[in-house]
Every structure is written in C-alpha cells, then in structure tokens.
Scaffold this motif. Structure first.
Motif, PDB file in Angstrom:
ATOM      1  N   HIS A  88      31.256 -59.776  -0.922  1.00  0.00           N
ATOM      2  CA  HIS A  88      29.921 -59.322  -1.348  1.00  0.00           C
ATOM      3  C   HIS A  88      29.367 -58.249  -0.423  1.00  0.00           C
ATOM      4  CE1 HIS A  88      27.912 -61.710   1.881  1.00  0.00           C
ATOM      5  NE2 HIS A  88      28.980 -62.468   1.751  1.00  0.00           N
ATOM      6  N   ASP A  99      29.871 -59.875   7.493  1.00  0.00           N
ATOM      7  CA  ASP A  99      29.779 -60.947   6.498  1.00  0.00           C
ATOM      8  C   ASP A  99      29.727 -60.315   5.110  1.00  0.00           C
ATOM      9  OD1 ASP A  99      29.010 -62.915   4.714  1.00  0.00           O
ATOM     10  OD2 ASP A  99      27.491 -63.783   6.012  1.00  0.00           O
ATOM     11  N   GLY A 100      30.796 -60.476   4.344  1.00  0.00           N
ATOM     12  CA  GLY A 100      30.849 -59.901   3.000  1.00  0.00           C
ATOM     13  C   GLY A 100      31.532 -58.549   2.990  1.00  0.00           C
ATOM     14  N   GLU A 133      25.234 -62.679  -3.253  1.00  0.00           N
ATOM     15  CA  GLU A 133      25.911 -63.879  -2.751  1.00  0.00           C
ATOM     16  C   GLU A 133      25.002 -64.714  -1.868  1.00  0.00           C
ATOM     17  OE1 GLU A 133      28.111 -66.662  -0.351  1.00  0.00           O
ATOM     18  OE2 GLU A 133      27.053 -64.946   0.466  1.00  0.00           O
ATOM     19  N   GLU A 134      24.233 -64.040  -1.012  1.00  0.00           N
ATOM     20  CA  GLU A 134      23.495 -64.781   0.020  1.00  0.00           C
ATOM     21  C   GLU A 134      22.380 -65.645  -0.564  1.00  0.00           C
ATOM     22  OE1 GLU A 134      24.527 -65.176   2.839  1.00  0.00           O
ATOM     23  OE2 GLU A 134      25.705 -63.451   3.472  1.00  0.00           O
ATOM     24  N   HIS A 198      37.195 -63.121   4.595  1.00  0.00           N
ATOM     25  CA  HIS A 198      35.802 -63.250   5.041  1.00  0.00           C
ATOM     26  C   HIS A 198      35.809 -63.632   6.512  1.00  0.00           C
ATOM     27  CE1 HIS A 198      31.591 -64.573   5.060  1.00  0.00           C
ATOM     28  NE2 HIS A 198      31.456 -64.003   3.872  1.00  0.00           N
ATOM     29  N   HIS A 364      30.573 -69.703  -0.598  1.00  0.00           N
ATOM     30  CA  HIS A 364      31.119 -68.366  -0.847  1.00  0.00           C
ATOM     31  C   HIS A 364      31.209 -68.123  -2.346  1.00  0.00           C
ATOM     32  CE1 HIS A 364      32.159 -67.487   3.295  1.00  0.00           C
ATOM     33  NE2 HIS A 364      32.637 -68.703   3.419  1.00  0.00           N
TER      34      HIS A 364
HETATM   35 ZN   LIG Z   1      29.489 -63.974   3.116  1.00  0.00          ZN
END
Ligand SMILES: [Zn+2]
Length: 415
Positions: A88, A99-100, A133-134, A198, A364
């Motif tokens: 993401h 992250d992503g 996503e978050e 990830h 996730h």
């Molecule tokens: Zn993530």
C-alpha cells in the motif's frame, strides 16, 4: 552476466529503490512529516508518480475504480492468471517511508529486472498499490484491498473523517465515482496468487540476525472494553478496609493480562485506561480499559481470553467491584497458503538465508486478498522493529535481499 556484474546490478536496483522510497516520502499531506492518508491529495500525487514509473517499465498501468494503482506486465500465456505483487501507498499520520511503499517499490524493481532482460514469464505479473490500508482516516479500511476482494463495508459511504469530510466526498475528490468503486473487485477473475513484501514492524528478524522471514499467518485479534465499577469516596475519610477502589482492581487486571499472555502463544496489551473521577483526593469509582489480544491461532486466543475473564472475575470478587466486559472487535487469523510458504522458504534457502518463519501481529492487505486468492508475505528486517514512526529504517543491503527474494519467488510461481 558475470557474478560480479550481477552483484553490481542488484546493488543498483536496491539503491534506486531506496531513492524512490525517499522520493515517495516527499508526497505528504503534512509538511515536515510523512502523512498520506487514504484518498488525500498527497496520495494522489504519489499514485501519479508510481504510474509514471510503471509505464516507463513497460507496464500497462491505471488507477482502478477504488483508487488503487494497478500495473500489468504481460505474460506469454494469455489464459494464465496473473501473479499479483503489492502493498500500500497510504500511511498513518507522521508515519515512516517503508511501511507499504517498500513492497510496491520492490515489486516494481522485479518487473524492471524482467523487462531489462527481455524476459516474459508464462503468467502476467501485476503490481497493485493499495490506496487505503492503514484505516487511519475512516476507522478501518473502507476500500483498498476490500474493494479488490469485492467486500466493501456496507456502511462505507456514511463514514466521516476527523475533519468532517465524508468518505463519499473524499473518494470523489480523489477522482473516483462512489457509485462504481465496487467495480474494482477482482473476485470474479482473481489472480493466481498475491505476494507482499513488507517491513516486519517487529524485532524478531533483527534478533535472529537475518534480513528476511516468511510469514505463516496474519494474527487474529480481539479487542475489548472492560468497565469496572467500584465506589468513589473521599481519599481522607474512607478507611482502606471499606474501600471498593476501581483502579486498584483494574491494576490487578492489567497485571493479569500481562502474566497470562506471557505463558500463552498470544500477545496481550492494555493500551488505554480511563479513571473516573480522575482526581487526586478521590478514590476511583470507575475505570474503563481496553484489551487487545492477538494470536496466529484462533483457539489460543480464545483460550487466553477465557483465562483472562476467569482471573478478572476473581479480582472483581476480591475487591467487591462490578465488572462489564464488551468485545468491540474480533477478527480471525488468516493463514498464508502452505504451498506459497514452502515456495518462499525454498527461495530463501536458495539464497543461502535461514528458514525463518514468523506470524504477523499486524494486519495487512493480505487479509482481504486471502478471500479471493492464496497469499504469501515476506517480512524484511527493520531497525529496532520500529514502524508507524518517522524513525522507521531499513538497510539497503536487506532491500537488495528483499528484491532478490521477491524476484525469485515471482519467477518460481509465474515462470
Ligand atoms: Zn503496512
């Protein structure tokens, strides 16, 4: 290519990936921080940048009906379902740059490597960068991978963010039509597999001194709100023996969660606690606190919750307080596909890396994707296990390993 030329090329891929991750970090909704909330202007700009990179790599690229970026590198067999790589591009507020984004950029490096060598695999390789996503903005993922899985939350249109912007309006401002977001669904023609690299977001790989791990499952989670009602009273006049102190009882409960979780195969956390009346000279009459319990095995989670509940009843009786226990959310664990776990582990072995299996304690996109296709995840070591923070960091050499593993796994499955 000779061995040293290959090593040189791999280092160049990783350093390009690191530069791109820095570039993406510059797209932010809040100057001085990395904040790309779902359907925000910064995410839209990051999506546009990625579209350009995908097209330059020879991919057919577009924004899907739910705002995700999708790129396709054709395979030789038109009848073969695509292997989908992704992660993401949205972030939490004041998040990190890996992250992503790492999983998206590593996937791009894989396709660029294939394109540079003129390699076509039997299956097409697709890359997806999920837009939501978050779940920071709308209290959970509303579109993103759930849209691709064809399972939108029924109430998504009525959600409102902290600034009062409704989800429909945000989606429209992002250039999408709220009436057609459902057409992003791939449930009718799912990919052959979904693979995601990830950052680990935890300290296990660092402790094991290895760059990559294979995820076995994404943990299930139960969240609860516990209310303890005792009796408020004057801190000076009520003798100790006559008190029904809600905070003393709650404190024993917090310790019980920690003690019981330590001997289980779960993690348990009390992260929120509110005391009433919250005054220096008043015995606490009411305390509310949260519990978050997670495990890769649903039965272990259920067993721990049973033990916690029993311990709480004993504590409540001893302190003569009332206890209310409310489950606020519950999600089952999602297993990664056994054949993909083995393929990923074999890939690491081929690279001379140890067989490192671990569960994911964080949620996730694979959770949603698992409803339409087998999923696999590779975790990459991150400094101190820190994530959702500007201090998020990865080593370029580890990124080199990550790209290599993702490339080999993709070829193994799509070749
Ligand atoms: Zn993530």
């Amino acid at each position: 290519m000779s061995g040293s030329e290959q090593g040189e090329a791999a280092r160049a891929e990783a350093s390009l990936a690191m530069a791109r991750l820095d570039r993406l970090a510059a797209f932010t909704d809040e100057p001085g921080r990395i904040t790309r909330l779902a359907f925000s202007p910064a995410l839209k700009a990051a999506n546009a940048e990625l579209l350009g990179w995908m097209r330059a790599a020879g991919m057919e690229a577009r924004i899907d009906a739910a705002g995700n970026v999708v790129g396709r590198y054709e395979g030789e067999r038109p009848d073969a379902r695509a292997i989908l790589l992704g992660s993401h591009l949205d972030t939490v507020r004041n998040g990190g740059r890996y992250d992503g984004a790492l999983g998206v950029i590593a996937a791009l490096a894989v396709v660029e490597r294939l394109a540079a060598r003129g390699t076509r695999l039997s299956h097409a390789v697709e890359i997806i960068a999920f837009a939501d996503e978050e779940g920071t903005r709308y209290g959970g993922t509303i579109l993103g991978s759930w849209a691709v899985a064809g399972r939108l939350p029924t109430d998504w249109r009525s959600r409102v963010d902290a600034e009062g912007v409704g989800a429909e309006a945000a989606v429209r401002a992002f250039g999408l039509d709220p009436d057609t977001v459902g057409t992003a669904s791939r449930a009718g023609s799912p990919p052959a597999a979904y693979l995601e690299l990830h950052i680990e977001q935890g300290p296990q790989l660092e402790a094991a001194e290895t760059p990559l791990g294979v995820v076995t499952a994404i943990a299930g989670a139960t969240r609860l709100l516990v209310t303890i009602d005792g009796a408020a009273g004057h801190a000076g006049t009520v003798p100790m023996a006559l008190r029904r102190d809600a905070l003393v009882a709650a404190s024993e409960c917090v310790l019980a969660v920690n003690r019981l979780a330590r001997t289980s195969r779960c993690v348990g956390t009390v992260g929120h606690l509110r005391v009433a009346p919250d005054a220096v000279n008043v015995i606490p009459g009411r305390v509310q606190f949260s519990i978050d319990v997670r495990s890769a095995a649903d039965a272990d989670r259920a067993a721990l919750l049973g033990e916690i509940r029993a311990a709480f009843e004993t504590i409540a009786a001893a302190h003569r307080v009332a206890l209310a226990w409310t489950v606020t959310s519950e999600t089952a664990a999602v297993a990664c596909a056994p054949h993909l776990i083995e393929a990923a582990a074999a890939t690491l072995a081929e690279m001379g890396l140890p067989r490192q299996l671990l569960a994911s304690g964080a949620g996730h996109d694979g959770i949603a994707m698992s409803t339409i296709t087998p999923i696999a995840m590779l975790f990459l070591r991150c400094a101190g296990g820190i994530s959702h923070d500007p201090a998020e960091a990865v080593d370029a050499r580890d990124v080199e390993h990550g790209i290599e593993a993702l490339a080999r796994l993709t070829i193994r499955l799509a070749g």
